[in-house]
Every structure is written in C-alpha cells, then in structure tokens.
Design a protein around this motif. Structure first.
Motif, PDB file in Angstrom:
ATOM      1  N   TRP A 193     -18.823  16.557  20.703  1.00 50.92           N
ATOM      2  CA  TRP A 193     -18.861  16.109  19.316  1.00 50.92           C
ATOM      3  C   TRP A 193     -20.102  16.561  18.562  1.00 50.92           C
ATOM      4  O   TRP A 193     -20.130  16.507  17.320  1.00 50.92           O
ATOM      5  CB  TRP A 193     -18.716  14.594  19.266  1.00 50.92           C
ATOM      6  CG  TRP A 193     -17.349  14.152  19.704  1.00 50.92           C
ATOM      7  CD1 TRP A 193     -16.994  13.594  20.900  1.00 50.92           C
ATOM      8  CD2 TRP A 193     -16.132  14.292  18.955  1.00 50.92           C
ATOM      9  NE1 TRP A 193     -15.648  13.376  20.961  1.00 50.92           N
ATOM     10  CE2 TRP A 193     -15.079  13.794  19.770  1.00 50.92           C
ATOM     11  CE3 TRP A 193     -15.825  14.786  17.693  1.00 50.92           C
ATOM     12  CZ2 TRP A 193     -13.756  13.773  19.354  1.00 50.92           C
ATOM     13  CZ3 TRP A 193     -14.498  14.768  17.270  1.00 50.92           C
ATOM     14  CH2 TRP A 193     -13.487  14.268  18.091  1.00 50.92           C
ATOM     15  N   SER A 194     -21.107  17.033  19.261  1.00 46.49           N
ATOM     16  CA  SER A 194     -22.290  17.563  18.568  1.00 46.49           C
ATOM     17  C   SER A 194     -21.955  18.846  17.822  1.00 46.49           C
ATOM     18  O   SER A 194     -22.678  19.246  16.897  1.00 46.49           O
ATOM     19  CB  SER A 194     -23.429  17.819  19.564  1.00 46.49           C
ATOM     20  OG  SER A 194     -23.034  18.785  20.531  1.00 46.49           O
ATOM     21  N   SER A 195     -20.847  19.481  18.225  1.00 45.23           N
ATOM     22  CA  SER A 195     -20.420  20.724  17.571  1.00 45.23           C
ATOM     23  C   SER A 195     -19.365  20.474  16.497  1.00 45.23           C
ATOM     24  O   SER A 195     -18.851  21.422  15.906  1.00 45.23           O
ATOM     25  CB  SER A 195     -19.853  21.697  18.618  1.00 45.23           C
ATOM     26  OG  SER A 195     -20.795  21.964  19.628  1.00 45.23           O
ATOM     27  N   THR A 215     -13.266  22.453  19.905  1.00 46.92           N
ATOM     28  CA  THR A 215     -14.151  21.849  18.908  1.00 46.92           C
ATOM     29  C   THR A 215     -13.786  22.219  17.476  1.00 46.92           C
ATOM     30  O   THR A 215     -13.928  21.414  16.559  1.00 46.92           O
ATOM     31  CB  THR A 215     -15.611  22.254  19.184  1.00 46.92           C
ATOM     32  OG1 THR A 215     -15.698  23.687  19.262  1.00 46.92           O
ATOM     33  CG2 THR A 215     -16.101  21.664  20.497  1.00 46.92           C
ATOM     34  N   GLY A 230     -12.967  19.988  13.295  1.00 47.21           N
ATOM     35  CA  GLY A 230     -13.408  20.177  11.914  1.00 47.21           C
ATOM     36  C   GLY A 230     -12.313  19.888  10.906  1.00 47.21           C
ATOM     37  O   GLY A 230     -12.594  19.760   9.702  1.00 47.21           O
ATOM     38  N   LYS A 283     -15.943  15.694   7.993  1.00 48.60           N
ATOM     39  CA  LYS A 283     -16.224  15.452   6.574  1.00 48.60           C
ATOM     40  C   LYS A 283     -15.092  14.602   6.000  1.00 48.60           C
ATOM     41  O   LYS A 283     -14.059  15.116   5.578  1.00 48.60           O
ATOM     42  CB  LYS A 283     -16.332  16.776   5.827  1.00 48.60           C
ATOM     43  CG  LYS A 283     -17.516  17.640   6.283  1.00 48.60           C
ATOM     44  CD  LYS A 283     -17.593  18.929   5.481  1.00 48.60           C
ATOM     45  CE  LYS A 283     -18.781  19.764   5.923  1.00 48.60           C
ATOM     46  NZ  LYS A 283     -18.878  21.043   5.152  1.00 48.60           N
ATOM     47  N   THR A 341     -22.429   4.299  15.347  1.00 48.38           N
ATOM     48  CA  THR A 341     -22.549   4.928  14.030  1.00 48.38           C
ATOM     49  C   THR A 341     -23.529   4.115  13.178  1.00 48.38           C
ATOM     50  O   THR A 341     -23.852   2.969  13.536  1.00 48.38           O
ATOM     51  CB  THR A 341     -21.179   4.957  13.330  1.00 48.38           C
ATOM     52  OG1 THR A 341     -20.761   3.603  13.084  1.00 48.38           O
ATOM     53  CG2 THR A 341     -20.150   5.669  14.191  1.00 48.38           C
ATOM     54  N   GLU A 374     -18.196  18.466  12.948  1.00 47.42           N
ATOM     55  CA  GLU A 374     -18.606  17.739  11.749  1.00 47.42           C
ATOM     56  C   GLU A 374     -17.359  17.210  11.044  1.00 47.42           C
ATOM     57  O   GLU A 374     -16.534  17.987  10.551  1.00 47.42           O
ATOM     58  CB  GLU A 374     -19.393  18.636  10.799  1.00 47.42           C
ATOM     59  CG  GLU A 374     -19.902  17.904   9.575  1.00 47.42           C
ATOM     60  CD  GLU A 374     -20.704  18.796   8.633  1.00 47.42           C
ATOM     61  OE1 GLU A 374     -21.219  18.274   7.628  1.00 47.42           O
ATOM     62  OE2 GLU A 374     -20.783  20.007   8.904  1.00 47.42           O
ATOM     63  N   ARG A 420     -14.660   8.705  16.600  1.00 50.88           N
ATOM     64  CA  ARG A 420     -16.092   8.781  16.261  1.00 50.88           C
ATOM     65  C   ARG A 420     -16.448   7.931  15.046  1.00 50.88           C
ATOM     66  O   ARG A 420     -17.237   8.299  14.178  1.00 50.88           O
ATOM     67  CB  ARG A 420     -16.492  10.220  16.017  1.00 50.88           C
ATOM     68  CG  ARG A 420     -16.280  11.131  17.198  1.00 50.88           C
ATOM     69  CD  ARG A 420     -17.129  10.758  18.389  1.00 50.88           C
ATOM     70  NE  ARG A 420     -18.520  11.194  18.224  1.00 50.88           N
ATOM     71  CZ  ARG A 420     -19.459  11.048  19.153  1.00 50.88           C
ATOM     72  NH1 ARG A 420     -19.170  10.441  20.315  1.00 50.88           N
ATOM     73  NH2 ARG A 420     -20.682  11.470  18.947  1.00 50.88           N
TER      74      ARG A 420
END
Length: 300
Positions: free
Chosen positions: A213-215, A283, A287, A219, A200, A217, A246
């Motif tokens: 994890w590319s899909s 995935t 979120g 927040k 990171t 996010e 992550r």
C-alpha cells in the motif's frame, strides 16, 4: 612431268597440314576430357566429404551447456521453440505476482485479458485496441501463448513484453486450496494489524501490508461520507455492495458486472478487504479505487 611433280608436292604438304590439324584437335579433345573428368571427381569428392561432415554433425551429441531449458527456475514447464526464445529478453517490470492457469481463465475478455508466455504473466488489456492483429490476440488466452506468439512475431518484438509483465506463472499443482488461502489471508491480516497497530488520521485501523500500500495512492473522489463497519455489513450483496480498504469506503455495486473475477468480489464484503485486494491485484490497480470512493470508515 613438272606439273605432275608440283601436284604431288602440294598434296603431300596438304596431307601434312591436315594431319597436324587433326593431331591438334585430338590433343584439345583429350585435354577437355581430362579437365571435365577432374572436375567431376573433385565435385564428387567434395560432396562425399560434405555428407560425411553432415553425418558427423548429426551424430554428435549437443553440448551440455547448450541443452534447452524445459522449466523455469520456479518450476513452470516451458512451451515453444527454445531457439526463438533464447534470443528474447523479457525484463519483467513486476515479477512479484504469483499466478496459476486458473487465474488466467478469469481474464480472457476485452475487459481484462492476461497472457502467459515463458513462465511470465502479461496484462495486455490496455494494448488490445492497438494490437496490429486485432482480436487475434484473444487466441492466446486461457493457455500458454508462447507458440502462438512466435508464429506471428519476430524475436525483437518479445523484448517489449516486459512492459506488460505482472508476475510469474506457477504449476497448478502448487496452488493452495481455497481453505488454505482463507486461513493464510485471515492469519496474515490479523498479524499485520497487531504488529503495526497503525490507523488512519480519522482513527480507522489500517489492514494489509505496508510494502504493497505504500505504492498506492487512493484519491477519494468524495470523502465526505461517514461510515462505520455496521454500515458496510448492510451493503454486502450484488444489489448494493460496499467495500472498505485502507480506511476508505468504496461503492462497487455498478462495477460488479464488469469485475474480471466475477462474484469473487463479494468475498471482501462485511470486513476490511485490504489484504484480500492485494492478494489478487497489482499495485497499479489500487490507483483506480478512488473512482469508487464515497467516504471514510470511522470506528464504531
């Protein structure tokens, strides 16, 4: 004499007319009899032919190309009426998930309900409040729901199932043991860290597969917290449970009673839980992690 002759003449004419009428009536009755006889014969002949045709249809074996499938291409045994499901078009939006019947038994409540039909798995949790049949939908949990579905729905409704599809159902005999799962998870996680070597922006190593994890996010609702792996290991019980995924730290203590997998969530304690999370979730669930985020993980 004349009167007598006239009477005899009239009587003869009357007899002739009467004879003619009787003759015509007899012809009519004969025609009617013959006509009805022909109709009965034709009806009987047609019925016999139909019976013969039906017997021939029954005795004929089904065409090879029309033989109903008994298993999916990935080996799961199909349940339900083949004629009903042959008209269904299940376009699974995410067929990558791999599930077993044991997994469905962990998702059988209003908090999380999975159904399996025709070799696919559907997460219908968010649909439960809008289900026309109300809580009757729970009758399909923990088993193959194909027959229950076709009993209460028309074929066209099945076309909507793809929107809830999260993967495929596999035979339980193919399910790896817990020991095999742990070995696979540990080895794949270690390999991924060594291969990509990514971190990171604040220096925490990134575990897990980039394709998953590319899909996602995350927040983080509060990224001000500063944590190390030592802090994570101090919060590894049901009284206080922190997970790191992550490069973020998540406090999931309050969520533990509502976790569909129960205390299986504790398996992610004391180590990076990224690879473990992606092996059990889709995935879109990633979120939601930001709601539990309390900070970032930093190197020791």
């Amino acid at each position: 004499m004349l009167t007598s002759r006239l009477l005899r003449s009239r009587n003869k004419r009357a007899l002739v007319v009467l004879s003619a009428v009787i003759f015509v009536l007899m012809l009519g009755l004969r025609w009617e009899y013959n006509h009805m006889t022909r109709i009965r014969n034709q009806t009987a002949g047609k019925s016999t032919e139909d019976d013969e045709d039906d017997s021939q249809k029954v005795s004929q074996p089904p065409a090879v190309g029309n033989t109903p499938k008994t298993h999916t291409e990935w080996g799961y045994q199909l349940v339900g009426d083949p004629q009903f499901w042959s008209k269904a078009k299940i376009n699974c939006k995410d067929p990558s998930g791999k599930f077993y019947m044991e997994d469905l038994k962990l998702h059988n409540s209003e908090k999380s309900i999975y159904l399996t039909m025709q070799g696919y798995v559907f997460d219908v949790t968010m649909f439960v409040p809008n289900h026309p049949g109300g809580e009757a939908i729970f009758g399909g949990a923990e088993q193959d729901a194909s027959e229950i579905f076709e009993l209460h729905h028309q074929e066209f409704v099945s076309n909507m199932l793809g929107n809830f599809c999260i993967g495929k159902m596999y035979p339980s005999v193919d399910k790896p043991s817990k020991k095999e799962e742990k070995v696979q998870s540990d080895s794949s996680s270690d390999m991924e860290v060594v291969e990509n070597g990514k971190k990171t922006p604040w220096g925490a190593p990134l575990h897990g597969s980039d394709s998953f994890w590319s899909s996602v996010e995350i927040k983080c609702k509060d990224d001000s917290g500063h944590f190390t792996m030592g802090d994570i290991q101090e919060h590894s019980t049901s009284d206080s449970l922190y997970l790191t995924i992550r490069g973020f730290v998540l406090d999931v203590t309050k969520f533990l009673p509502n976790h569909p997998g129960g205390e299986a969530i504790l398996e992610g304690a004391k180590a990076d839980a990224s690879a473990l999370f992606e092996s059990h979730h889709q995935t879109f669930v990633g979120g939601m992690l930001g709601n539990f985020c309390i900070g970032k993980l930093y190197p020791e």
